[in-house]
Design a protein around this motif. Structure first.
Motif, PDB file in Angstrom:
ATOM      1  N   GLY A  76       0.847  -1.192   0.000  1.00  0.00           N
ATOM      2  CA  GLY A  76       0.000   0.000   0.000  1.00  0.00           C
ATOM      3  C   GLY A  76       0.882   1.241   0.000  1.00  0.00           C
ATOM      4  O   GLY A  76       1.469   1.602  -1.002  1.00  0.00           O
ATOM      5  N   PRO A  77       1.019   1.906   1.163  1.00  0.00           N
ATOM      6  CA  PRO A  77       1.918   3.061   1.234  1.00  0.00           C
ATOM      7  C   PRO A  77       3.344   2.627   0.893  1.00  0.00           C
ATOM      8  O   PRO A  77       3.730   1.486   1.126  1.00  0.00           O
ATOM      9  N   THR A  78       4.133   3.554   0.339  1.00  0.00           N
ATOM     10  CA  THR A  78       5.466   3.178  -0.150  1.00  0.00           C
ATOM     11  C   THR A  78       6.468   2.963   0.968  1.00  0.00           C
ATOM     12  O   THR A  78       7.570   2.502   0.717  1.00  0.00           O
ATOM     13  N   ARG A  79       6.118   3.341   2.187  1.00  0.00           N
ATOM     14  CA  ARG A  79       7.020   3.044   3.300  1.00  0.00           C
ATOM     15  C   ARG A  79       6.194   2.754   4.550  1.00  0.00           C
ATOM     16  O   ARG A  79       5.002   3.066   4.616  1.00  0.00           O
ATOM     17  N   ASP A  80       6.841   2.182   5.555  1.00  0.00           N
ATOM     18  CA  ASP A  80       6.165   1.977   6.833  1.00  0.00           C
ATOM     19  C   ASP A  80       5.792   3.340   7.412  1.00  0.00           C
ATOM     20  O   ASP A  80       6.563   4.287   7.326  1.00  0.00           O
ATOM     21  N   LEU A  81       4.613   3.404   8.021  1.00  0.00           N
ATOM     22  CA  LEU A  81       4.114   4.680   8.542  1.00  0.00           C
ATOM     23  C   LEU A  81       3.936   4.631  10.058  1.00  0.00           C
ATOM     24  O   LEU A  81       3.677   3.574  10.626  1.00  0.00           O
ATOM     25  N   HIS A  82       4.035   5.791  10.678  1.00  0.00           N
ATOM     26  CA  HIS A  82       3.703   5.947  12.088  1.00  0.00           C
ATOM     27  C   HIS A  82       2.181   5.865  12.210  1.00  0.00           C
ATOM     28  O   HIS A  82       1.460   6.633  11.554  1.00  0.00           O
ATOM     29  N   SER A  83       1.699   4.929  13.026  1.00  0.00           N
ATOM     30  CA  SER A  83       0.245   4.717  13.057  1.00  0.00           C
ATOM     31  C   SER A  83      -0.492   5.919  13.644  1.00  0.00           C
ATOM     32  O   SER A  83      -1.686   6.091  13.405  1.00  0.00           O
ATOM     33  N   GLY A  84       0.201   6.746  14.417  1.00  0.00           N
ATOM     34  CA  GLY A  84      -0.455   7.938  14.958  1.00  0.00           C
ATOM     35  C   GLY A  84      -0.563   9.034  13.917  1.00  0.00           C
ATOM     36  O   GLY A  84      -1.567   9.754  13.860  1.00  0.00           O
ATOM     37  N   MET A  85       0.451   9.137  13.069  1.00  0.00           N
ATOM     38  CA  MET A  85       0.452  10.218  12.100  1.00  0.00           C
ATOM     39  C   MET A  85      -0.423   9.920  10.891  1.00  0.00           C
ATOM     40  O   MET A  85      -0.840  10.832  10.181  1.00  0.00           O
ATOM     41  N   MET A 129      -2.892  16.393  17.115  1.00  0.00           N
ATOM     42  CA  MET A 129      -1.859  15.448  16.725  1.00  0.00           C
ATOM     43  C   MET A 129      -2.465  14.064  16.721  1.00  0.00           C
ATOM     44  O   MET A 129      -3.208  13.685  17.623  1.00  0.00           O
ATOM     45  N   GLY A 130      -2.164  13.326  15.634  1.00  0.00           N
ATOM     46  CA  GLY A 130      -2.716  11.979  15.513  1.00  0.00           C
ATOM     47  C   GLY A 130      -2.032  10.982  16.412  1.00  0.00           C
ATOM     48  O   GLY A 130      -2.625  10.011  16.855  1.00  0.00           O
ATOM     49  N   GLY A 131      -0.756  11.217  16.664  1.00  0.00           N
ATOM     50  CA  GLY A 131       0.006  10.301  17.495  1.00  0.00           C
ATOM     51  C   GLY A 131      -0.368  10.435  18.949  1.00  0.00           C
ATOM     52  O   GLY A 131      -1.255  11.213  19.320  1.00  0.00           O
ATOM     53  N   PHE A 188       9.760  20.507  17.474  1.00  0.00           N
ATOM     54  CA  PHE A 188      10.352  21.075  16.271  1.00  0.00           C
ATOM     55  C   PHE A 188      10.594  20.022  15.192  1.00  0.00           C
ATOM     56  O   PHE A 188      11.454  20.165  14.338  1.00  0.00           O
ATOM     57  N   GLY A 189       9.791  18.952  15.230  1.00  0.00           N
ATOM     58  CA  GLY A 189       9.871  17.935  14.188  1.00  0.00           C
ATOM     59  C   GLY A 189       9.206  18.407  12.906  1.00  0.00           C
ATOM     60  O   GLY A 189       8.438  19.370  12.894  1.00  0.00           O
ATOM     61  N   LEU A 190       9.542  17.689  11.804  1.00  0.00           N
ATOM     62  CA  LEU A 190       8.852  17.929  10.528  1.00  0.00           C
ATOM     63  C   LEU A 190       8.200  16.618  10.096  1.00  0.00           C
ATOM     64  O   LEU A 190       8.628  15.534  10.512  1.00  0.00           O
ATOM     65  N   SER A 191       7.189  16.725   9.228  1.00  0.00           N
ATOM     66  CA  SER A 191       6.439  15.522   8.873  1.00  0.00           C
ATOM     67  C   SER A 191       7.293  14.528   8.082  1.00  0.00           C
ATOM     68  O   SER A 191       6.988  13.348   8.038  1.00  0.00           O
ATOM     69  N   ASP A 192       8.384  14.991   7.461  1.00  0.00           N
ATOM     70  CA  ASP A 192       9.222  14.052   6.703  1.00  0.00           C
ATOM     71  C   ASP A 192      10.456  13.608   7.499  1.00  0.00           C
ATOM     72  O   ASP A 192      11.448  13.198   6.910  1.00  0.00           O
ATOM     73  N   ASP A 193      10.374  13.651   8.811  1.00  0.00           N
ATOM     74  CA  ASP A 193      11.529  13.258   9.622  1.00  0.00           C
ATOM     75  C   ASP A 193      11.699  11.742   9.732  1.00  0.00           C
ATOM     76  O   ASP A 193      12.688  11.270  10.309  1.00  0.00           O
ATOM     77  N   ASN A 194      10.739  10.975   9.168  1.00  0.00           N
ATOM     78  CA  ASN A 194      10.829   9.507   9.178  1.00  0.00           C
ATOM     79  C   ASN A 194      10.951   8.910  10.577  1.00  0.00           C
ATOM     80  O   ASN A 194      11.685   7.934  10.773  1.00  0.00           O
ATOM     81  N   ILE A 195      10.229   9.502  11.528  1.00  0.00           N
ATOM     82  CA  ILE A 195      10.278   8.874  12.852  1.00  0.00           C
ATOM     83  C   ILE A 195       9.573   7.532  12.755  1.00  0.00           C
ATOM     84  O   ILE A 195       8.644   7.361  11.981  1.00  0.00           O
ATOM     85  N   HIS A 196      10.061   6.549  13.479  1.00  0.00           N
ATOM     86  CA  HIS A 196       9.571   5.154  13.465  1.00  0.00           C
ATOM     87  C   HIS A 196       9.845   4.476  12.123  1.00  0.00           C
ATOM     88  O   HIS A 196       9.317   3.400  11.863  1.00  0.00           O
TER      89      HIS A 196
END
Lengths: 465, 465
Positions: free
Chosen positions: A216-225, B405-407, B428-436
């Motif tokens: 589905g999505p091209t990478r693993d996602l944070h389930s909260g975001m 915030m969804g998380g 001060f995170g950004l949405s493309d920081d690839n956390i997790h």
């Protein structure tokens, strides 16, 4: 003349049985796991080990390359020019050893232990199929040692990909039709009725095998975001799996039941007469009774009905603790058992379409075919079937049962398709041998009586004109 | 007086920024993965590393044991007796590094790379949460170095179990109510609106987390010998997962939506006014648009609606090739994001019941709770919220956005429940920081402006009476 020598051959088997066991132990120490490329060298080593044994017995041998693991071929002519030719089939590859933690002893360190029947040999492949292959190999040895030769012409074909669905075998058979010419095929990869009652398997289910990954999505996602606003691939795959069967256990893949023969009353009566111990069979695995299609008995489901099972499924975080991730991918391995005239190739296509049609928007899918085999049925009036039965009667007091088999030996369907040969399936496994499970074993009494039986079957096959 | 010193403090931050980065790099080299017990020693090492830093800055520190990983506690009084007390929360544990093969550089060997915003620091934890924690720690350092002390009383509480759902935190808070007395909690574990626009998160979703294993047959079975007559645990689990949502994305767990507040028109208008870039948000992960409940916008789903997601699922043979097995067990990890007054404990019970009620005959189930957190919402008129906003205004030209915030940060709900403190979430995170995810990063400009912002926020908090 042949039968005159048979008793001497059987005595030889008994007198030299310890050596037979030791040879099998040596073979079992080689972890010839065909399903995992880490073991490729060991698979080859297992083929060569048996090649040397057969060469020492005076067989002409050839290790024949295929697209995958090679086929060990061997042949030895009888002194009797008019004797029939039997093509013996077996496989030298084994299932993986995992889950290792559930084995009482290491899968590739064979040990002899006490069992309720005397002694058993415990190892991966002890029964499936190295132990079973040894029953006819050691029968050949006994004939050669006692009588100087075999009563009929023998060809041997041992493949190394049975446990991965025999993907290269059809091509091999097609390319070696002349070499493999024979009157009948004998397969030793099946079970007895019980410890005292031999069985010939006259029908078995075919097999198709596939692996599917959906993305589905091209990478693993944070389930909260992202959770709540994207389709979770594990949910999507689960929904498709849940859709495979309807509530009555019927498989929903398009045209799946095309070619499934209706069960006649006669067949149902025959199966019912076997008085299968459902309580014992399901009780042994912690279940109170059979599930699945309610209108069929357990034996009918197991021998005469097709199936579709997910054999493995995975995706997301599966380590210790938790990780609040929405996985990019979800995967499964799936196989179907086929009966009658079901067409494996059409079914593979329809499985692929079944998943493809149910993919959510934006999803992609990868479909891999791991091999297939046609279902097979031996005519009840085959003279070779009768000869095998007569051989078993020589060894056992209880009459031989003619049975179906829920499992699949893709080779048997392909041998019929390509070489036009029926297969007589005579094996000496028991239902509690734990094949494909931890602590696989083979009873030493099954090995010994298996060798003696094959010695007798050879003599009876020689009489078929 | 305090504000007079602020510009000197901010200059100090800039002049000494390289040293701040290097300290963060040292911390990131410690793989403090809380979710996997193999890393227990490293988790402890990460806590001690920060303890030494704070002690050197003149904080009183205590490493306080819990049922799981310890909490690092530190405090330092202001010279101004009437100043308020702020309790800073963050976490020193990180997500696991896997899947390692998708990282361009090793997750625990931090590197600085070029980015579209200048330079970025790439490592597991670079943002979540070690980088974010460093923004306030380095702000404290700057105040102490420049002004000799902090403008308000500061307590720090860094936990080591945030990435496993903070299972020990509730007990810790309960046991240390006196120690943790404060006027407000400041949390640095959230994101900016964009690279030029700061954000204060005033609402976040709660979390429950569970692991479930269902068991059917007592051992793995050969799919040929049993297929069609037993319920396959992977099919059974898939069917339950497929049942979690109805076709409109509604979660079917009993009473799940109890306590979910309806979205008022005012809230919907506010969210709509944010003009969220749906195309960019979903396009970046290969999707053409949002899925889920059709009557809500993407932002509404992500910030104001609860979710239920399987985070990992496994069973049967998942190695190379295939194995025609019917697994004895099938397992999954599952989490729900909660909003409003949803009760995590009731929801955990109802999840367990949901699976239990759907188990096939003869099946058993094991249910493990991995932790939970209450949803949280900060009143819009909080003076501390206004102080934080004023601090951010001092640093940024663009006005601060108030966002949801969804998380989940379970700590925030528990701090409200136990200590009665609201949390101001400034990150001060950004949405493309690839956390997790692989290649987690933190922009160096976010780190630097984060430190400067927290320096200013401290000054503004000191003015709240």
């Amino acid at each position: 003349m042949t039968l005159n020598k048979l008793d001497a051959v059987r005595s030889y088997v008994d007198d030299n049985f310890d050596a037979s066991v030791n040879r099998l132990i040596d073979w079992l120490k080689i972890p010839s796991v065909s399903t995992d490329s880490k073991f490729d060298e060991e698979v080859l080593r297992a083929a060569n080990w048996m090649g040397e044994q057969l060469q020492a017995l005076g067989f002409q041998i050839k290790l024949i390359e295929t697209a995958g693991h090679p086929v060990l071929y061997a042949e030895r002519a009888s002194d009797d020019a008019g004797a029939p030719t039997a093509l013996y089939y077996g496989h030298y590859d084994v299932q993986p050893g995992d889950p290792f933690e559930l084995w009482e002893t290491a899968p590739f360190e064979p040990v002899i232990k006490d069992s309720k029947y005397g002694k058993k040999l415990v190892a991966r492949g002890a029964q499936d199929d190295k132990g079973q292959v040894m029953t006819f190999i050691e029968a050949f040895r006994a004939w050669i040692e006692v009588a100087g030769n075999l009563p009929c012409n023998v060809k041997i074909m041992l493949e190394g990909e049975e446990e991965t669905g025999s993907p290269s075998l059809a091509g091999f058979l097609e390319a070696n039709k002349e070499l493999l010419k024979a009157d009948v095929c004998v397969v030793c990869d099946t079970a007895m009725w019980d410890i005292d009652t031999p069985a010939i398997t006259y029908s078995l289910r075919g097999l198709v095998d596939a692996e599917i990954t959906i993305t589905g999505p091209t990478r693993d996602l944070h389930s909260g975001m992202y959770g709540g606003a994207v389709v979770n691939p594990l949910h999507a795959l689960s929904a498709i799996v849940a859709d495979l069967h309807d509530k009555d256990g019927k498989i929903q893949i398009k045209d799946f039941y095309d070619g499934v023969p209706p069960l006649t009353q006669e067949e149902r009566d025959e199966l019912a007469a076997l008085n299968h111990d459902d309580d014992g069979f399901f009780g042994e695995i912690g279940l109170s009774g059979p599930a699945g299609e309610p209108e069929f008995t357990a034996l009918e489901k197991l021998w005469a009905r097709p199936t579709c099972d997910v054999n493995g499924m995975w995706g997301g975080y599966i380590g210790e603790g938790h990780k609040t991730v929405i996985a990019s991918e979800a995967s499964l391995k799936l196989s179907c058992r086929l009966v009658g005239d079901q067409d494996p190739i059409a079914i593979l296509k329809n499985i692929e379409a079944f998943f493809q049609e149910r993919l959510p928007k934006d999803f992609t899918m990868k479909f891999t075919n791991h091999g297939f085999g046609h279902p097979a049925k031996l005519p009840i009036d085959s003279p070779f079937l009768k000869a095998a039965k007569a051989g078993l009667d020589y060894e056992f007091d209880n009459p031989t049962k003619l049975i179906g088999m829920g499992g699949s030996i893709p080779a048997v369907g392909q041998i019929k398709e390509t070489l036009g040969l029926d297969s007589v399936m005579v094996g000496f496994g028991l239902s509690d041998d734990n094949i494909h499970s931890p602590n696989e074993k083979y009873e030493l009494t099954c090995l010994q009586r298996g060798i003696r039986s094959h010695a007798a079957i050879l003599a009876k096959l020689a009489e078929v004109k």
